[in-house]
Every structure is written in structure tokens, then in C-alpha cells.
Design an enzyme around this catalytic site. Sequence first.
Site, PDB file in Angstrom:
ATOM      1  N   TYR A  35     -57.113 -21.706  14.611  1.00  0.00           N
ATOM      2  CA  TYR A  35     -58.243 -21.481  14.360  1.00  0.00           C
ATOM      3  C   TYR A  35     -58.832 -20.161  15.425  1.00  0.00           C
ATOM      4  CZ  TYR A  35     -63.460 -21.974  13.764  1.00  0.00           C
ATOM      5  OH  TYR A  35     -65.044 -21.586  13.350  1.00  0.00           O
TER       6      TYR A  35
HETATM    7  N1  LIG Z   1     -69.552 -25.857  12.300  1.00  0.00           N
HETATM    8  C1  LIG Z   1     -69.254 -25.199  13.455  1.00  0.00           C
HETATM    9  O1  LIG Z   1     -69.468 -25.955  14.600  1.00  0.00           O
HETATM   10  C2  LIG Z   1     -68.884 -23.430  13.810  1.00  0.00           C
HETATM   11  C3  LIG Z   1     -68.903 -23.187  14.872  1.00  0.00           C
HETATM   12  C4  LIG Z   1     -68.639 -21.780  14.942  1.00  0.00           C
HETATM   13  C5  LIG Z   1     -68.377 -21.020  13.857  1.00  0.00           C
HETATM   14  N2  LIG Z   1     -68.617 -21.631  12.636  1.00  0.00           N
HETATM   15  C6  LIG Z   1     -68.179 -20.754  11.473  1.00  0.00           C
HETATM   16  O2  LIG Z   1     -69.389 -20.873  10.708  1.00  0.00           O
HETATM   17  C7  LIG Z   1     -69.103 -20.522   9.279  1.00  0.00           C
HETATM   18  C8  LIG Z   1     -69.602 -21.739   8.359  1.00  0.00           C
HETATM   19  O3  LIG Z   1     -68.814 -22.728   8.725  1.00  0.00           O
HETATM   20  P1  LIG Z   1     -69.715 -24.399   8.455  1.00  0.00           P
HETATM   21  O4  LIG Z   1     -69.815 -25.024   9.794  1.00  0.00           O
HETATM   22  O5  LIG Z   1     -70.904 -23.942   7.674  1.00  0.00           O
HETATM   23  O6  LIG Z   1     -68.419 -24.830   7.819  1.00  0.00           O
HETATM   24  P2  LIG Z   1     -68.559 -25.716   6.335  1.00  0.00           P
HETATM   25  O7  LIG Z   1     -69.672 -26.523   6.174  1.00  0.00           O
HETATM   26  O8  LIG Z   1     -67.127 -26.376   6.326  1.00  0.00           O
HETATM   27  O9  LIG Z   1     -68.674 -24.629   5.227  1.00  0.00           O
HETATM   28  C9  LIG Z   1     -67.828 -23.478   5.232  1.00  0.00           C
HETATM   29  C10 LIG Z   1     -68.131 -22.887   3.823  1.00  0.00           C
HETATM   30  O10 LIG Z   1     -67.179 -21.491   3.773  1.00  0.00           O
HETATM   31  C11 LIG Z   1     -66.623 -21.570   2.401  1.00  0.00           C
HETATM   32  N3  LIG Z   1     -65.494 -21.183   2.286  1.00  0.00           N
HETATM   33  C12 LIG Z   1     -64.349 -21.515   2.676  1.00  0.00           C
HETATM   34  N4  LIG Z   1     -63.204 -20.933   2.359  1.00  0.00           N
HETATM   35  C13 LIG Z   1     -63.838 -20.343   1.265  1.00  0.00           C
HETATM   36  C14 LIG Z   1     -63.168 -19.015   0.614  1.00  0.00           C
HETATM   37  N5  LIG Z   1     -61.969 -18.843   0.589  1.00  0.00           N
HETATM   38  N6  LIG Z   1     -64.013 -18.320  -0.351  1.00  0.00           N
HETATM   39  C15 LIG Z   1     -65.329 -18.467  -0.303  1.00  0.00           C
HETATM   40  N7  LIG Z   1     -66.023 -19.586   0.619  1.00  0.00           N
HETATM   41  C16 LIG Z   1     -64.970 -20.198   1.463  1.00  0.00           C
HETATM   42  C17 LIG Z   1     -66.847 -23.167   2.018  1.00  0.00           C
HETATM   43  O11 LIG Z   1     -67.037 -23.069   0.627  1.00  0.00           O
HETATM   44  P3  LIG Z   1     -66.390 -24.582  -0.348  1.00  0.00           P
HETATM   45  O12 LIG Z   1     -67.969 -25.519  -0.512  1.00  0.00           O
HETATM   46  O13 LIG Z   1     -66.190 -23.970  -1.465  1.00  0.00           O
HETATM   47  O14 LIG Z   1     -65.415 -25.223   0.278  1.00  0.00           O
HETATM   48  C18 LIG Z   1     -68.454 -23.441   2.672  1.00  0.00           C
HETATM   49  O15 LIG Z   1     -69.275 -22.810   1.949  1.00  0.00           O
HETATM   50  C19 LIG Z   1     -67.282 -20.549   9.563  1.00  0.00           C
HETATM   51  O16 LIG Z   1     -66.984 -19.229   9.332  1.00  0.00           O
HETATM   52  C20 LIG Z   1     -67.044 -21.090  10.728  1.00  0.00           C
HETATM   53  O17 LIG Z   1     -65.876 -20.910  11.229  1.00  0.00           O
HETATM   54  C21 LIG Z   1     -68.769 -22.956  12.541  1.00  0.00           C
END
Ligand SMILES: NC(=O)c1ccc[n+]([C@@H]2O[C@H](COP(=O)([O-])OP(=O)(O)OC[C@H]3O[C@@H](n4cnc5c(N)ncnc54)[C@H](OP(=O)(O)O)[C@@H]3O)[C@@H](O)[C@H]2O)c1
Length: 237
Positions: free
Chosen positions: A144
Site C-alpha cells: 500500500y
Molecule cells: N481509512 C484510512 O485510514 C485512510 C488513511 C489514509 C488515506 N486513506 C485513503 O482515503 C481514500 C478513501 O479511503 P476510505 O478510508 O474511505 O476507504 P473505504 O471506506 O474502503 O472506501 C474506499 C472507496 O474507494 C472506492 N473504490 C475502490 N476501488 C475503486 C475503483 N476501482 N473505482 C472506483 N472506486 C473505487 C470504494 O468503492 P466501493 O464501495 O465500490 O468498493 C469506496 O467508495 C483512499 O484513497 C485511501 O487510501 C484512508
Amino acid sequence: MRIEGSVALVTGASRGIGRELVGALIAAGAKRVYAGARKPGTVDTHGGRVIPLELDITNERHLERVADAAPDVNLLLNNAGVFSAFNLLSTTREALEREFATNFYGTLATTRAMLPVIERAGGGAIANVLTVASLASMPPLGGYSATKAAAWSLTQALRGELKRRNIAVHAVFPGPVDTDMTRELTLPKTHPAEVARAVVRGIAAGEEDILPDPMSRHVFEQWLRDPKGVEQQFASM
Ligand SMILES: NC(=O)c1ccc[n+]([C@@H]2O[C@H](COP(=O)([O-])OP(=O)(O)OC[C@H]3O[C@@H](n4cnc5c(N)ncnc54)[C@H](OP(=O)(O)O)[C@@H]3O)[C@@H](O)[C@H]2O)c1
């Protein structure tokens, strides 16, 4: 950039940070938000100001039509991401490729597809949701971290190029956020709505590097002073 009256596209808007970004943009006065989702039926339309859009950022057919489907966008939030490639010595090549396909190539492809639209609008902004693990690798999340470090490099490359074209490029470096992605992790996490509000504020204030939670601010400040120290600290996790 002025959020009031802007037209945004948020990728990965079905849940987590993406869903909250849509709400924060609407609350800040965005005229319209296109909510990109693999399952657009799950999106909250906020009384018609949010337009659900089928968008898998790894699907070429979806990417070919996104510019026509969202023709007035001046703010792109590349939020969609996956977290499935863990330790680099044991994760499968398939898992790693899948993660690069979304976190790096998908972010780049969405940006390329939407650039002509943002330029036609007279310029605007792009924000890429990265992570503190873009700055230094954490071995248990080595796959990641690698994809997000590549996305950070891409963000820096675009900054130089797009400044001349009146498009600001922001990097967002969240620490742990309380979403499905981190369900298994037992550590302090920030609420995604708080992160989303900070991202919108950061874009409005023109902050190149947006630090949306206390941990991200602490790590970034340390990284500016002592990048080797952060590398060593993360490597020991
Ligand atoms: N949570 C954390 O601690 C954290 C920390 C730092 C950065 N981030 C970043 O923040 C962003 C959002 O993460 P989150 O925490 O909200 O995660 P999450 O709840 O797992 O949501 C991920 C989102 O990305 C979408 N997605 C995944 N693959 C996709 C694709 N190929 N095309 C379009 N949509 C796609 C998912 O859609 P589906 O519903 O269709 O699966 C979902 O809407 C990510 O880039 C992640 O790396 C998260």
C-alpha cells in the site's frame, strides 16, 4: 479556490471519506457534485445537488465517458483507493498489481480524462487523497505504501505542470481514519467527516499539502524536519 459555486467530481463516493467529501462540498456551497461510484445507486443525492455517476477508475469504458458525463467540473477529488497489498515479501503479485491499478494508474487515468474539462472551465483544482504512508513506508503495509508513494510522486509531477494551466494540485495526507478500510486496525482514528471538512477547508485556503487530522500534522511536521527519523520510526512498526 472558491468552493462556493464550484462543480466537483469525487471518486470513491459510495462510502468512507469519499461519501463525507461529497457532503462537505455541498455544505460548503458547491453548486453540483458528481459522485463517482462503482455502484451509483448507493449514493446520497442531497436533494438533487449530487449526481451519481458510474465510475470504476480502472474501467477504460467508464473513463472514456466521464468527461462527457461531468462536463462542467472544475474540482476533481481523486479519493478512490484500495488497501489490500500488505507485506511486500509475502503479498501476491496480483494483489500488488490490483492496488497499483487503482491507487496509481486509476488516479492518473481519472486526472487525464478530466483535465480537458477543468481547463475548459478556466482552471480549478485537483486533490489526491494519499496517506502519511506515502511519505515513508510501513513494512506491514509495504505494498500500500508503495502505491501511495507513487501517487505522491505523480502529485508532485502534476503540480509543476498544471500550475501554468491555472490548476492547483493538492496532496492530502490522512493518518488513520475510521472507515471500512481500517476496520481491522485497533488504533486511534479520526472520523471521516472531520477529515472531509479539513480537506475542503484546505482546498479553499490553497494549501498544497493538506493535513486533515492531528496525526497527519504531527507526522508531516516531523518529516519536514527529519525525514530519516520518520523512515526509521515507520520501519520499526
Ligand atoms: N481509512 C484510512 O485510514 C485512510 C488513511 C489514509 C488515506 N486513506 C485513503 O482515503 C481514500 C478513501 O479511503 P476510505 O478510508 O474511505 O476507504 P473505504 O471506506 O474502503 O472506501 C474506499 C472507496 O474507494 C472506492 N473504490 C475502490 N476501488 C475503486 C475503483 N476501482 N473505482 C472506483 N472506486 C473505487 C470504494 O468503492 P466501493 O464501495 O465500490 O468498493 C469506496 O467508495 C483512499 O484513497 C485511501 O487510501 C484512508
